[in-house]
Scaffold this motif. Structure first.
Motif, PDB file in Angstrom:
ATOM      1  N   ALA A   1       0.829  -1.206   0.000  1.00  0.00           N
ATOM      2  CA  ALA A   1       0.000   0.000   0.000  1.00  0.00           C
ATOM      3  C   ALA A   1       0.863   1.256   0.000  1.00  0.00           C
ATOM      4  O   ALA A   1       0.599   2.215  -0.741  1.00  0.00           O
ATOM      5  CB  ALA A   1      -0.925  -0.008   1.213  1.00  0.00           C
TER       6      ALA A   1
ATOM      7  N   ARG B   1       2.680   1.832  -3.303  1.00  0.00           N
ATOM      8  CA  ARG B   1       1.729   2.319  -4.297  1.00  0.00           C
ATOM      9  C   ARG B   1       1.529   3.829  -4.166  1.00  0.00           C
ATOM     10  O   ARG B   1       1.307   4.520  -5.152  1.00  0.00           O
ATOM     11  CB  ARG B   1       0.394   1.604  -4.132  1.00  0.00           C
ATOM     12  N   GLU B   2       1.622   4.322  -2.933  1.00  0.00           N
ATOM     13  CA  GLU B   2       1.460   5.758  -2.692  1.00  0.00           C
ATOM     14  C   GLU B   2       2.744   6.550  -2.965  1.00  0.00           C
ATOM     15  O   GLU B   2       2.774   7.756  -2.785  1.00  0.00           O
ATOM     16  CB  GLU B   2       1.010   5.994  -1.250  1.00  0.00           C
TER      17      GLU B   2
ATOM     18  N   ALA C   1      -6.081   1.136   8.771  1.00  0.00           N
ATOM     19  CA  ALA C   1      -6.286   1.885   7.530  1.00  0.00           C
ATOM     20  C   ALA C   1      -7.188   3.094   7.711  1.00  0.00           C
ATOM     21  O   ALA C   1      -7.143   4.028   6.906  1.00  0.00           O
ATOM     22  CB  ALA C   1      -6.853   0.955   6.457  1.00  0.00           C
TER      23      ALA C   1
ATOM     24  N   LEU D   1      -5.243   6.041   2.022  1.00  0.00           N
ATOM     25  CA  LEU D   1      -5.828   5.230   0.957  1.00  0.00           C
ATOM     26  C   LEU D   1      -7.317   4.981   1.207  1.00  0.00           C
ATOM     27  O   LEU D   1      -7.756   4.867   2.342  1.00  0.00           O
ATOM     28  CB  LEU D   1      -5.125   3.863   0.878  1.00  0.00           C
ATOM     29  N   THR D   2      -8.071   4.843   0.123  1.00  0.00           N
ATOM     30  CA  THR D   2      -9.498   4.529   0.219  1.00  0.00           C
ATOM     31  C   THR D   2      -9.685   3.023   0.411  1.00  0.00           C
ATOM     32  O   THR D   2      -8.765   2.227   0.158  1.00  0.00           O
ATOM     33  CB  THR D   2     -10.241   4.947  -1.058  1.00  0.00           C
ATOM     34  N   ARG D   3     -10.895   2.642   0.807  1.00  0.00           N
ATOM     35  CA  ARG D   3     -11.201   1.210   0.924  1.00  0.00           C
ATOM     36  C   ARG D   3     -11.003   0.508  -0.416  1.00  0.00           C
ATOM     37  O   ARG D   3     -10.495  -0.614  -0.475  1.00  0.00           O
ATOM     38  CB  ARG D   3     -12.645   1.017   1.396  1.00  0.00           C
TER      39      ARG D   3
ATOM     40  N   GLN E   1      -8.929   1.234  -2.785  1.00  0.00           N
ATOM     41  CA  GLN E   1      -7.493   1.045  -3.034  1.00  0.00           C
ATOM     42  C   GLN E   1      -6.953  -0.121  -2.207  1.00  0.00           C
ATOM     43  O   GLN E   1      -6.145  -0.919  -2.704  1.00  0.00           O
ATOM     44  CB  GLN E   1      -6.734   2.333  -2.695  1.00  0.00           C
ATOM     45  N   TRP E   2      -7.393  -0.237  -0.956  1.00  0.00           N
ATOM     46  CA  TRP E   2      -6.955  -1.365  -0.128  1.00  0.00           C
ATOM     47  C   TRP E   2      -7.447  -2.683  -0.727  1.00  0.00           C
ATOM     48  O   TRP E   2      -6.723  -3.680  -0.738  1.00  0.00           O
ATOM     49  CB  TRP E   2      -7.468  -1.204   1.304  1.00  0.00           C
TER      50      TRP E   2
ATOM     51  N   ASP F   1      -7.897  -3.330  -3.836  1.00  0.00           N
ATOM     52  CA  ASP F   1      -7.004  -3.613  -4.968  1.00  0.00           C
ATOM     53  C   ASP F   1      -5.703  -4.252  -4.482  1.00  0.00           C
ATOM     54  O   ASP F   1      -5.205  -5.208  -5.082  1.00  0.00           O
ATOM     55  CB  ASP F   1      -6.679  -2.330  -5.744  1.00  0.00           C
ATOM     56  N   ILE F   2      -5.156  -3.722  -3.396  1.00  0.00           N
ATOM     57  CA  ILE F   2      -3.899  -4.251  -2.854  1.00  0.00           C
ATOM     58  C   ILE F   2      -4.106  -5.683  -2.351  1.00  0.00           C
ATOM     59  O   ILE F   2      -3.259  -6.554  -2.569  1.00  0.00           O
ATOM     60  CB  ILE F   2      -3.362  -3.327  -1.743  1.00  0.00           C
TER      61      ILE F   2
END
Length: 195
Positions: free
Chosen positions: A27, A30-31, A155, A160-162, A164-165, A167-168
């Protein structure tokens, strides 16, 4: 000098602390952060203490977190939270699973498990979030998802949004466990799992 954030993930061998650190590391990468992970294993195969350091920022030189430096202590078990509390900076955040796992001296009758650990953590001047991650993991479909429940709770204080999480999680766990882990994440986050 760039700001570095320090997170310690602590637990007992077999609780999934390493997957939690992998999800968190993915995560943060990715940021666009520089991320350093360092795993310290005790007798992890025998229920011993396991610690992972996660440090991130614009530039991180060392993966090690010293006493009094951790911003967040993510603890998979109450006694482990108490054991590693000195590494938290004043006013830091403790996210702890209220599960109790007796260490070997307690099992052998040579020591007793400390009482009222949640109260003691709360009295330590930290921001405390204590939850029954085992019950939430079972609600998601498997007690093995405790790690993702706890990542979900952490989180809530990250950017990060839910989605995005999720996706991870899809990129990190085997396909047959994606739905379970997304549900576990949502329950830890405090939201109704997506259908």
């Amino acid at each position: 000098m760039s700001q570095t954030t320090n997170i310690m993930i602590v637990g007992v061998g077999g609780q999934g602390t390493l997957l939690a650190s992998r999800l968190l590391g993915a995560a943060l990468l990715r940021e666009g952060y520089d991320v350093k992970l360092s795993e310290v294993h005790g007798m992890s195969q025998r229920g011993g203490s396991v610690v992972t350091y996660v440090r991130f920022g614009d530039r991180v030189d060392s993966p090690v977190i010293e006493r009094g430096e951790a911003d967040i202590l993510l603890a998979f078990e109450l006694l482990e939270a108490a054991r590693w509390l000195p590494f938290l900076k004043p006013g830091g955040k403790v996210i702890v699973n209220t599960q109790r796992i007796d260490p070997m001296p307690v099992i052998m009758g040579k020591a007793s498990y400390p009482e009222h650990l949640t109260d003691k953590l709360a009295a330590a001047g930290v921001e405390l979030s204590a939850l029954d991650a085992v019950a939430l993991a079972e609600q998601a479909g498997s007690v093995k998802a405790v790690n993702v429940v706890l990542i979900g709770r952490m989180a809530r204080s990250m950017a990060l949004t839910r989605a995005q999480w999720h996706d991870i999680i899809r990129e990190t766990v085997p396909p047959k466990f994606i739905e379970l882990n997304c549900k576990a994440f949502d329950l830890g986050y405090g939201e109704t799992p997506e259908a």
